[in-house]
Write a protein that holds these residues in place. Structure first.
Motif, PDB file in Angstrom:
ATOM      1  N   LEU A   1     -21.037 -13.834  41.992  1.00 39.84           N
ATOM      2  CA  LEU A   1     -21.705 -13.300  40.810  1.00 39.84           C
ATOM      3  C   LEU A   1     -22.911 -12.411  41.143  1.00 39.84           C
ATOM      4  N   ASN A   2     -23.042 -12.021  42.398  1.00 43.54           N
ATOM      5  CA  ASN A   2     -24.198 -11.187  42.755  1.00 43.54           C
ATOM      6  C   ASN A   2     -24.250  -9.881  41.969  1.00 43.54           C
ATOM      7  N   ARG A   3     -23.092  -9.278  41.688  1.00 40.39           N
ATOM      8  CA  ARG A   3     -23.080  -8.002  40.965  1.00 40.39           C
ATOM      9  C   ARG A   3     -23.180  -8.203  39.451  1.00 40.39           C
ATOM     10  N   THR A   4     -22.971  -9.413  39.000  1.00 39.89           N
ATOM     11  CA  THR A   4     -22.996  -9.673  37.564  1.00 39.89           C
ATOM     12  C   THR A   4     -24.353  -9.290  36.970  1.00 39.89           C
ATOM     13  N   GLY A   5     -24.315  -8.415  35.976  1.00 41.72           N
ATOM     14  CA  GLY A   5     -25.546  -8.004  35.320  1.00 41.72           C
ATOM     15  C   GLY A   5     -26.223  -6.794  35.929  1.00 41.72           C
ATOM     16  N   VAL A   6     -25.684  -6.295  37.064  1.00 39.57           N
ATOM     17  CA  VAL A   6     -26.238  -5.068  37.652  1.00 39.57           C
ATOM     18  C   VAL A   6     -26.046  -3.927  36.657  1.00 39.57           C
ATOM     19  N   ALA A   7     -27.040  -3.063  36.516  1.00 41.91           N
ATOM     20  CA  ALA A   7     -26.982  -1.984  35.525  1.00 41.91           C
ATOM     21  C   ALA A   7     -26.067  -0.864  35.988  1.00 41.91           C
ATOM     22  N   LEU A   8     -25.172  -0.464  35.094  1.00 43.18           N
ATOM     23  CA  LEU A   8     -24.284   0.669  35.339  1.00 43.18           C
ATOM     24  C   LEU A   8     -24.521   1.736  34.284  1.00 43.18           C
ATOM     25  N   MET A   9     -24.364   2.975  34.693  1.00 44.42           N
ATOM     26  CA  MET A   9     -24.271   4.081  33.739  1.00 44.42           C
ATOM     27  C   MET A   9     -22.819   4.535  33.741  1.00 44.42           C
ATOM     28  N   GLU A  10     -22.158   4.451  32.604  1.00 45.37           N
ATOM     29  CA  GLU A  10     -20.792   4.967  32.511  1.00 45.37           C
ATOM     30  C   GLU A  10     -20.868   6.391  31.970  1.00 45.37           C
ATOM     31  N   ILE A  11     -20.477   7.342  32.797  1.00 43.25           N
ATOM     32  CA  ILE A  11     -20.549   8.763  32.462  1.00 43.25           C
ATOM     33  C   ILE A  11     -19.142   9.232  32.120  1.00 43.25           C
ATOM     34  N   VAL A  12     -18.923   9.524  30.845  1.00 46.64           N
ATOM     35  CA  VAL A  12     -17.579   9.826  30.343  1.00 46.64           C
ATOM     36  C   VAL A  12     -17.443  11.332  30.140  1.00 46.64           C
ATOM     37  N   SER A  13     -16.439  11.919  30.776  1.00 46.67           N
ATOM     38  CA  SER A  13     -16.221  13.362  30.633  1.00 46.67           C
ATOM     39  C   SER A  13     -15.175  13.639  29.564  1.00 46.67           C
ATOM     40  N   ARG A  14     -15.161  14.867  29.096  1.00 47.00           N
ATOM     41  CA  ARG A  14     -14.057  15.359  28.277  1.00 47.00           C
ATOM     42  C   ARG A  14     -12.873  15.672  29.207  1.00 47.00           C
ATOM     43  N   PRO A  15     -11.675  15.833  28.667  1.00 46.37           N
ATOM     44  CA  PRO A  15     -10.518  16.149  29.523  1.00 46.37           C
ATOM     45  C   PRO A  15     -10.514  17.627  29.921  1.00 46.37           C
ATOM     46  N   ASP A  16     -11.553  18.025  30.658  1.00 49.98           N
ATOM     47  CA  ASP A  16     -11.732  19.430  31.031  1.00 49.98           C
ATOM     48  C   ASP A  16     -11.286  19.735  32.451  1.00 49.98           C
ATOM     49  N   ILE A  17     -10.887  18.730  33.198  1.00 53.33           N
ATOM     50  CA  ILE A  17     -10.536  18.894  34.615  1.00 53.33           C
ATOM     51  C   ILE A  17      -9.036  19.135  34.710  1.00 53.33           C
ATOM     52  N   ARG A  18      -8.633  20.134  35.503  1.00 49.75           N
ATOM     53  CA  ARG A  18      -7.237  20.564  35.467  1.00 49.75           C
ATOM     54  C   ARG A  18      -6.485  20.390  36.779  1.00 49.75           C
ATOM     55  N   GLY A  19      -7.059  19.714  37.742  1.00 47.32           N
ATOM     56  CA  GLY A  19      -6.346  19.523  38.998  1.00 47.32           C
ATOM     57  C   GLY A  19      -7.050  18.535  39.907  1.00 47.32           C
ATOM     58  N   PRO A  20      -6.350  18.042  40.948  1.00 50.67           N
ATOM     59  CA  PRO A  20      -6.933  17.054  41.868  1.00 50.67           C
ATOM     60  C   PRO A  20      -8.177  17.564  42.582  1.00 50.67           C
ATOM     61  N   GLU A  21      -8.152  18.813  43.049  1.00 42.93           N
ATOM     62  CA  GLU A  21      -9.305  19.354  43.771  1.00 42.93           C
ATOM     63  C   GLU A  21     -10.513  19.459  42.843  1.00 42.93           C
ATOM     64  N   GLU A  22     -10.275  19.862  41.588  1.00 41.10           N
ATOM     65  CA  GLU A  22     -11.367  19.934  40.624  1.00 41.10           C
ATOM     66  C   GLU A  22     -11.961  18.549  40.368  1.00 41.10           C
ATOM     67  N   ALA A  23     -11.097  17.551  40.297  1.00 40.87           N
ATOM     68  CA  ALA A  23     -11.577  16.183  40.051  1.00 40.87           C
ATOM     69  C   ALA A  23     -12.507  15.733  41.167  1.00 40.87           C
ATOM     70  N   ALA A  24     -12.106  15.981  42.414  1.00 43.98           N
ATOM     71  CA  ALA A  24     -12.947  15.594  43.549  1.00 43.98           C
ATOM     72  C   ALA A  24     -14.248  16.394  43.552  1.00 43.98           C
ATOM     73  N   ALA A  25     -14.162  17.688  43.213  1.00 48.40           N
ATOM     74  CA  ALA A  25     -15.364  18.527  43.169  1.00 48.40           C
ATOM     75  C   ALA A  25     -16.318  18.051  42.080  1.00 48.40           C
ATOM     76  N   TYR A  26     -15.761  17.617  40.948  1.00 44.29           N
ATOM     77  CA  TYR A  26     -16.588  17.108  39.856  1.00 44.29           C
ATOM     78  C   TYR A  26     -17.323  15.838  40.278  1.00 44.29           C
ATOM     79  N   VAL A  27     -16.613  14.907  40.892  1.00 37.65           N
ATOM     80  CA  VAL A  27     -17.257  13.669  41.349  1.00 37.65           C
ATOM     81  C   VAL A  27     -18.337  13.993  42.380  1.00 37.65           C
ATOM     82  N   GLY A  28     -18.015  14.927  43.289  1.00 34.21           N
ATOM     83  CA  GLY A  28     -18.987  15.311  44.305  1.00 34.21           C
ATOM     84  C   GLY A  28     -20.242  15.923  43.706  1.00 34.21           C
ATOM     85  N   LYS A  29     -20.069  16.786  42.702  1.00 39.88           N
ATOM     86  CA  LYS A  29     -21.223  17.431  42.086  1.00 39.88           C
ATOM     87  C   LYS A  29     -22.056  16.408  41.304  1.00 39.88           C
ATOM     88  N   LEU A  30     -21.381  15.527  40.587  1.00 39.36           N
ATOM     89  CA  LEU A  30     -22.100  14.497  39.834  1.00 39.36           C
ATOM     90  C   LEU A  30     -22.870  13.585  40.784  1.00 39.36           C
TER      91      LEU A  30
END
Length: 503
Positions: A162-191
């Protein structure tokens, strides 16, 4: 500002048996808030602690224990929203997301469904030099993490940490604007880059501090444009969510294999079921985990233990005023102030530590030269030795000293590399090393001319060859440099050889 062309890149197209298909991708990034305490308790968030050692009574759902909001976690969420150019909601509220799992002791997760703390924002993702995709952020909400189930310690038992229980998370939800695998990785990298610059999440994917849920669907060409015009998700096809991805490479592979799975089903006349899936990197396949639940399946309702969260605009303004320089702004400044190329500026601003090192090294008086030394010499050597920039044996001040010596013609480029090696392995002040070891460049044209005359006089046959073929003059330059122990000014040597041979 960066000079970018907002030219919509072509979507990833996969050819099937019945025609072409396009990918549509949205992402939910779970970023662990950089905070020493949890979202609703004072328990430590330290990674790697003994199982169940960082657990407060409220984390363990002991009767009568009430959550108390961690103000710093709220501040970090606001800072993230501001960094993503998002709307900050002055009034937000927490809800209970009800489901049962062994590592969720309360039987519910405290999250924000109806009134998140951060509204719509955006992330600018560069896909190639000068070409960018703008990915819209739908929302960012705060929520508490669950614990961890451990299944590999005993073949007959499962354990819960239970060490992680209650740890604060930010859930960052995108619109469906990503159109390919490379873009998805680039988006995660930039974020990830932006979060690290802001100091709101360390971005450590290996420890699970940044992980992605990837929603993938496929549609026929033209359907995405209809969605954009109508905002009707029905044009995009049924999506499947690939859960808990913590590797850029695996994100790309999972999207590709999941898209092909859906295409095969649709072309066979079947129907894609909306569900949550897991990616198996060993088999390079996704497999079903559970049917995709809708909000009503979790019986969301306002958390009765927490009042609505109200923050003041003045507080938000103070946070905004204290924001650091973010990656895009820093990259643009490096290009403008130091005359760097887009590529060099991107490399140097990829990590905040690299950018800070470069700026100090550039105090040697030449930004372009500093960039070349940091990227090619320093980074190359650190990579070879498997060392991080924080562990560099050469400090930015020492590198700035080497650059000053080059700029003043005290040493040549070749001597500078020898000097860099000495500083890297032995340390010391570059200028003092040059003085103590007699490494100063010979700039006295009289001494250089004498060496040139001596080499020419000793090699008459080579002189005739060089006069017939001027390219051979380089042989004399090399001999002079050898005779002077590499200390002669290369430009002066070249000029004198050319003059003496009347080239």
């Amino acid at each position: 500002m960066l000079d970018l062309t907002y030219d919509t890149p072509k979507p990833k197209v996969i050819s099937g048996a019945t025609g072409d298909w396009e990918l549509v991708i949205g992402m939910e990034i779970h970023a662990q808030v950089s905070s020493e305490a949890k979202l609703f308790s004072g328990a430590s968030t330290r990674f790697g602690a003994e199982p169940n050692s960082n657990v407060a009574f409220v984390d363990a759902a002991m009767p009568g224990m009430l959550p108390v909001i961690n103000e710093f976690c709220v501040e970090q969420a606001v800072r993230t929203g501001l960094g993503l150019k998002a709307d900050i909601n002055l009034v937000s509220a927490f809800d209970r997301k009800n489901y049962f799992y062994p590592d969720l002791p309360q039987g519910y997760q405290i999250s924000q469904l109806y009134h998140p703390i951060v509204g719509e924002g955006e992330v600018l993702v560069e896909l190639s030099e000068g070409i960018a995709r703008l990915v819209r952020i739908e929302r960012i909400h705060l929520e508490q993490d669950a614990g961890k189930s451990i299944h590999d310690m005993d073949p007959h038992m499962s354990f819960v940490d239970l060490n992680r229980t209650g740890v604060a998370l930010m859930e960052i939800v995108s619109r469906p604007d990503i159109r390919g695998p490379e873009e998805a990785a680039a988006y995660v990298g930039k974020l990830r880059q932006i979060l690290r610059y802001l100091g709101t999440c360390d971005g450590n994917m290996q420890n699970g501090n940044l992980r992605a849920d990837v929603n993938v669907s496929v549609c026929r060409p033209g359907q995405y444009e209809k969605y954009q015009a109508t905002q009707d998700f029905g044009h995009l096809g049924t999506r499947c969510e690939i859960k808990n991805m913590n590797s850029m490479r695996f994100i790309q592979a999972a999207i590709e294999v999941e898209a092909r799975r859906q295409i095969a089903i649709l072309e066979d006349g079947g129907k894609v079921d909306q569900e949550t899936r897991l990616y198996d990197p060993d088999k390079n396949e996704t497999r079903s985990l559970r049917s995709k639940e809708e909000a009503h399946d979790y019986r969301y309702f306002p958390c009765p233990d927490l009042m609505p969260l109200e923050i003041e605009q003045g507080w938000v303004d103070d946070i905004a005023a204290a924001l650091p320089e973010l990656p895009d702004a820093k990259k643009a400044r490096f290009m403008q102030d130091f005359g760097l190329t887009d590529y060099d500026a991107a490399v140097l601003t990829a990590e905040l530590e690299n950018a800070a090192f470069f700026e100090k090294a550039a105090q040697g008086g030449d930004g372009k030269l500093a960039a070349n030394w940091v990227i090619n010499e320093l980074f190359g050597r650190l990579k070879k030795d498997d060392r991080a920039i924080a562990d560099s044996p050469v400090s930015p001040e020492q590198l700035a000293g080497i650059i000053r010596l080059i700029k003043s013609d005290a040493i040549s480029g070749k001597i500078a590399k020898d000097l860099f090696e000495i500083v890297y392995t032995e340390g010391g002040d570059p200028e003092a090393i040059v003085e103590a070891r007699g490494m100063k460049q010979v700039t006295d044209t009289g001494a250089i001319e004498a060496a040139v005359d001596e080499i020419i006089a000793a090699n008459p046959a080579q002189v005739e060859k060089a006069k017939a073929n001027p390219k051979l003059a380089g042989w004399f330059v090399g001999q002079v440099m050898k005779a002077t122990g590499g200390k002669a000014n290369p430009k002066a040597v070249n000029d004198l050889v050319a003059a003496k041979l009347a080239l």
